[in-house]
Design a protein around this motif. Structure first.
Motif, PDB file in Angstrom:
ATOM      1  N   TYR A  54       0.842  -1.202   0.000  1.00 43.08           N
ATOM      2  CA  TYR A  54       0.000   0.000   0.000  1.00 43.08           C
ATOM      3  C   TYR A  54       0.875   1.248   0.000  1.00 43.08           C
ATOM      4  N   ALA A  55       0.296   2.348  -0.480  1.00 42.67           N
ATOM      5  CA  ALA A  55       0.898   3.676  -0.321  1.00 42.67           C
ATOM      6  C   ALA A  55      -0.055   4.501   0.523  1.00 42.67           C
ATOM      7  N   GLY A  56       0.391   4.929   1.699  1.00 38.86           N
ATOM      8  CA  GLY A  56      -0.449   5.747   2.557  1.00 38.86           C
ATOM      9  C   GLY A  56      -0.374   7.202   2.138  1.00 38.86           C
ATOM     10  N   THR A  57      -1.532   7.857   2.070  1.00 39.44           N
ATOM     11  CA  THR A  57      -1.566   9.248   1.634  1.00 39.44           C
ATOM     12  C   THR A  57      -2.851   9.892   2.139  1.00 39.44           C
ATOM     13  N   THR A  58      -3.039  11.167   1.847  1.00 38.18           N
ATOM     14  CA  THR A  58      -4.282  11.829   2.230  1.00 38.18           C
ATOM     15  C   THR A  58      -5.435  11.285   1.382  1.00 38.18           C
ATOM     16  N   GLN A  59      -6.640  11.392   1.905  1.00 35.52           N
ATOM     17  CA  GLN A  59      -7.805  10.917   1.178  1.00 35.52           C
ATOM     18  C   GLN A  59      -7.965  11.668  -0.141  1.00 35.52           C
ATOM     19  N   THR A  60      -7.629  12.940  -0.130  1.00 36.76           N
ATOM     20  CA  THR A  60      -7.739  13.744  -1.349  1.00 36.76           C
ATOM     21  C   THR A  60      -6.803  13.238  -2.429  1.00 36.76           C
ATOM     22  N   ALA A  61      -5.552  12.952  -2.059  1.00 37.40           N
ATOM     23  CA  ALA A  61      -4.578  12.464  -3.031  1.00 37.40           C
ATOM     24  C   ALA A  61      -4.959  11.083  -3.546  1.00 37.40           C
ATOM     25  N   ALA A  62      -5.471  10.233  -2.663  1.00 42.23           N
ATOM     26  CA  ALA A  62      -5.883   8.893  -3.076  1.00 42.23           C
ATOM     27  C   ALA A  62      -7.038   8.971  -4.077  1.00 42.23           C
ATOM     28  N   LYS A  63      -7.988   9.840  -3.803  1.00 42.64           N
ATOM     29  CA  LYS A  63      -9.122  10.013  -4.705  1.00 42.64           C
ATOM     30  C   LYS A  63      -8.660  10.524  -6.059  1.00 42.64           C
ATOM     31  N   ASP A  64      -7.730  11.464  -6.045  1.00 42.49           N
ATOM     32  CA  ASP A  64      -7.209  12.043  -7.278  1.00 42.49           C
ATOM     33  C   ASP A  64      -6.532  10.971  -8.129  1.00 42.49           C
ATOM     34  N   LEU A  65      -5.729  10.134  -7.501  1.00 44.15           N
ATOM     35  CA  LEU A  65      -5.022   9.076  -8.216  1.00 44.15           C
ATOM     36  C   LEU A  65      -5.993   8.034  -8.759  1.00 44.15           C
ATOM     37  N   GLN A  66      -6.978   7.658  -7.958  1.00 41.38           N
ATOM     38  CA  GLN A  66      -7.927   6.644  -8.386  1.00 41.38           C
ATOM     39  C   GLN A  66      -8.805   7.142  -9.530  1.00 41.38           C
ATOM     40  N   VAL A  67      -9.156   8.421  -9.514  1.00 47.17           N
ATOM     41  CA  VAL A  67      -9.931   9.001 -10.614  1.00 47.17           C
ATOM     42  C   VAL A  67      -9.107   8.996 -11.897  1.00 47.17           C
ATOM     43  N   ALA A  68      -7.809   9.277 -11.760  1.00 44.63           N
ATOM     44  CA  ALA A  68      -6.935   9.320 -12.932  1.00 44.63           C
ATOM     45  C   ALA A  68      -6.738   7.939 -13.541  1.00 44.63           C
ATOM     46  N   GLU A  69      -6.601   6.938 -12.691  1.00 45.32           N
ATOM     47  CA  GLU A  69      -6.324   5.573 -13.157  1.00 45.32           C
ATOM     48  C   GLU A  69      -7.275   4.585 -12.464  1.00 45.32           C
ATOM     49  N   PRO A  70      -8.563   4.615 -12.784  1.00 47.37           N
ATOM     50  CA  PRO A  70      -9.542   3.797 -12.062  1.00 47.37           C
ATOM     51  C   PRO A  70      -9.326   2.295 -12.217  1.00 47.37           C
ATOM     52  N   ASP A  71      -8.693   1.875 -13.299  1.00 44.73           N
ATOM     53  CA  ASP A  71      -8.453   0.455 -13.521  1.00 44.73           C
ATOM     54  C   ASP A  71      -7.103   0.013 -12.968  1.00 44.73           C
ATOM     55  N   THR A  72      -6.332   0.960 -12.444  1.00 44.62           N
ATOM     56  CA  THR A  72      -4.991   0.642 -11.951  1.00 44.62           C
ATOM     57  C   THR A  72      -4.921   0.671 -10.438  1.00 44.62           C
ATOM     58  N   TYR A  73      -5.593   1.647  -9.816  1.00 51.63           N
ATOM     59  CA  TYR A  73      -5.493   1.834  -8.365  1.00 51.63           C
ATOM     60  C   TYR A  73      -6.858   1.845  -7.689  1.00 51.63           C
ATOM     61  N   GLU A  74      -6.891   1.327  -6.470  1.00 50.43           N
ATOM     62  CA  GLU A  74      -8.033   1.461  -5.579  1.00 50.43           C
ATOM     63  C   GLU A  74      -7.486   1.840  -4.208  1.00 50.43           C
ATOM     64  N   TYR A  75      -8.372   2.186  -3.279  1.00 45.16           N
ATOM     65  CA  TYR A  75      -7.882   2.568  -1.960  1.00 45.16           C
ATOM     66  C   TYR A  75      -8.920   2.277  -0.889  1.00 45.16           C
ATOM     67  N   ILE A  76      -8.434   2.133   0.349  1.00 39.25           N
ATOM     68  CA  ILE A  76      -9.310   2.019   1.511  1.00 39.25           C
ATOM     69  C   ILE A  76      -9.031   3.209   2.422  1.00 39.25           C
ATOM     70  N   VAL A  77     -10.051   3.637   3.150  1.00 38.23           N
ATOM     71  CA  VAL A  77      -9.931   4.793   4.032  1.00 38.23           C
ATOM     72  C   VAL A  77      -9.880   4.309   5.476  1.00 38.23           C
ATOM     73  N   GLN A  78      -8.937   4.831   6.234  1.00 42.14           N
ATOM     74  CA  GLN A  78      -8.824   4.471   7.644  1.00 42.14           C
ATOM     75  C   GLN A  78     -10.031   5.017   8.406  1.00 42.14           C
ATOM     76  N   SER A  79     -10.679   4.164   9.163  1.00 40.20           N
ATOM     77  CA  SER A  79     -11.910   4.540   9.860  1.00 40.20           C
ATOM     78  C   SER A  79     -11.619   5.013  11.277  1.00 40.20           C
ATOM     79  N   ASP A  80     -12.644   5.561  11.921  1.00 39.81           N
ATOM     80  CA  ASP A  80     -12.509   5.957  13.321  1.00 39.81           C
ATOM     81  C   ASP A  80     -12.181   4.745  14.189  1.00 39.81           C
ATOM     82  N   GLU A  81     -12.806   3.607  13.862  1.00 38.11           N
ATOM     83  CA  GLU A  81     -12.544   2.379  14.612  1.00 38.11           C
ATOM     84  C   GLU A  81     -11.060   2.010  14.556  1.00 38.11           C
TER      85      GLU A  81
END
Length: 301
Positions: free
Chosen positions: A214-241
Motif C-alpha cells: 500500500y501507499a499511505g496518503t491523504t484521502q484527497t490524493a488517493a481520490k485524485d489518483l484513483q480518478v486518474a487511473e480507475p483500472d490501476t489503483y483502488e484505496y481504503i480509508v482508515q476509519s474511526d474504529e
C-alpha cells in the motif's frame, strides 16, 4: 472543476509524476519573481519588513497531486497554487514555489531561512508548533492506495495488518499507521510495516514495483489518483474504529520570520470573501473544509 476535467488533469499529472521526480529549485514561472507589491492589499501592512523588501513569499513544495503537480515545462498546478493566488490578493505580494523533496528537508529549509513557508499537506502537532507557526486551513483522513489487480487480497481493512505500507517519512501517514497498528493488535493481527520514503512519488512507485503493498496518503490524493487511473489503483480509508480521527493540516512558517500574523489575516480574508469555499468546492474538498483558519491550535492558550 468537473469530475471529467479533474480526471483528465489528474491523468496527465500522474504521467509526469511516475515518469520522473522533479529537480530541486524548480519554480512556477507565473509566480516567480518579486513583481510590484500592492501596498493597498488588506494584509500588506502586517507583512514583516523583510518580506516587503523582498517582494515575494518563497514556499517550499514537493510533488503531491492534487495539492501540487509539476507539469512539463515546470508549471505548477493544483490546490496549493490556487490557494496561494487568493492569499496573494490579500497580502499584496506574490508567492514563489521552490520545489524540494522530503518533509525534513523542507522543515529544515524553513529554519535556515531558505523558505518562508510550507503548505503541506502536513499535520500540525505540539512538537512542530514549538519551532513553527501553523495556520490550519483544512483537515484530512488517511487512505491506503493499492493496485486494483490485487483487490482480492488487499481490499479488506484487515489486509493492511502485517502488510508493507509506504509513506512519506514524518508525514500524517506515519502517525496514522501507528494508530492502525494498535487496532490490528486488538484484533489479534500483525502490525503493518512502515516503509519510510522521501516523497509521494516514491510511495506510488514502491507499490508499482512491489516494494510495498500500500501507499499511505491523504484521502484527497488517493481520490485524485484513483480518478486518474480507475483500472490501476483502488484505496481504503482508515476509519474511526481504526484510530483515524481527523488531523489538522496547516501552512507552516518559522517563528522567527514573523509572517504568521499576516498569513492568518490573509486566510481569514479568503474565508470571508468566499474564495476559500470556491477553491475547495472546485477541487471537491468540501468534506475537509474548516469553519475558520486557526493559528497554532495545539499550543494556543
Amino acid at each position: 472543476m468537473k469530475l471529467s476535467n479533474l480526471a483528465l488533469a489528474a491523468s496527465a499529472a500522474l504521467s509526469v509524476l511516475l515518469l520522473a521526480s522533479c529537480s530541486s529549485g524548480t519554480t512556477a514561472p507565473e509566480q516567480a519573481g518579486g513583481g510590484d507589491a500592492d501596498t493597498q492589499a488588506p494584509a500588506y501592512e502586517l507583512l514583516p519588513q523583510e518580506i516587503k523588501d523582498k517582494g515575494v513569499i518563497t514556499v517550499a513544495g514537493d510533488t503531491h497531486p492534487p495539492y501540487r503537480t509539476i507539469e512539463e515545462g515546470g508549471k505548477i498546478t493544483g490546490i496549493d497554487p490556487d490557494i496561494q493566488a487568493a492569499l496573494s490578493e490579500q497580502l499584496g505580494v506574490p508567492f514563489e514555489i521552490s520545489t524540494s523533496s522530503g518533509l525534513d528537508a523542507m522543515l529544515s529549509g524553513m529554519l535556515s531561512g531558505r523558505y518562508d513557508a510550507f503548505n503541506g499537506p502536513v499535520r500540525t502537532s505540539e512538537e512542530r508548533e514549538a519551532d513553527f507557526d501553523a495556520v490550519v486551513w483544512m483537515t484530512t483522513r488517511t487512505s491506503y492506495v493499492y493496485l486494483a489487480e490485487r483487490a482480492d487480497e488487499l481490499s479488506d481493512p484487515e489486509s493492511l495488518c502485517g502488510a508493507r505500507v509506504a509513506g512519506v517519512t514524518g508525514s500524517v501517514t506515519e502517525s496514522q499507521l501507528e494508530r492502525y497498528a494498535e487496532w490490528c493488535s486488538q484484533e489479534g493481527l500483525e502490525a503493518p510495516e512502515f516503509v519510510g520514503l522521501e516523497d509521494t512519488n516514491s510511495t506510488y512507485l514502491a507499490v508499482n514495483s512491489d516494494r510495498a503493498d500500500y501507499a499511505g496518503t491523504t484521502q484527497t490524493a488517493a481520490k485524485d489518483l484513483q480518478v486518474a487511473e480507475p483500472d490501476t489503483y483502488e484505496y481504503i480509508v482508515q476509519s474511526d474504529e481504526q484510530g483515524a480521527g481527523i488531523d489538522q493540516l496547516a501552512m507552516f512558517m518559522p517563528k522567527d520570520n514573523e509572517l504568521a500574523p499576516a498569513m492568518l489575516a490573509a486566510f481569514q480574508g479568503i474565508f470571508d470573501n468566499g474564495e476559500y469555499e470556491r477553491i475547495m468546492t472546485q477541487w471537491e474538498l468540501t468534506d475537509v473544509m474548516v469553519e475558520e483558519p486557526v493559528l497554532n491550535p495545539m499550543t494556543a492558550g
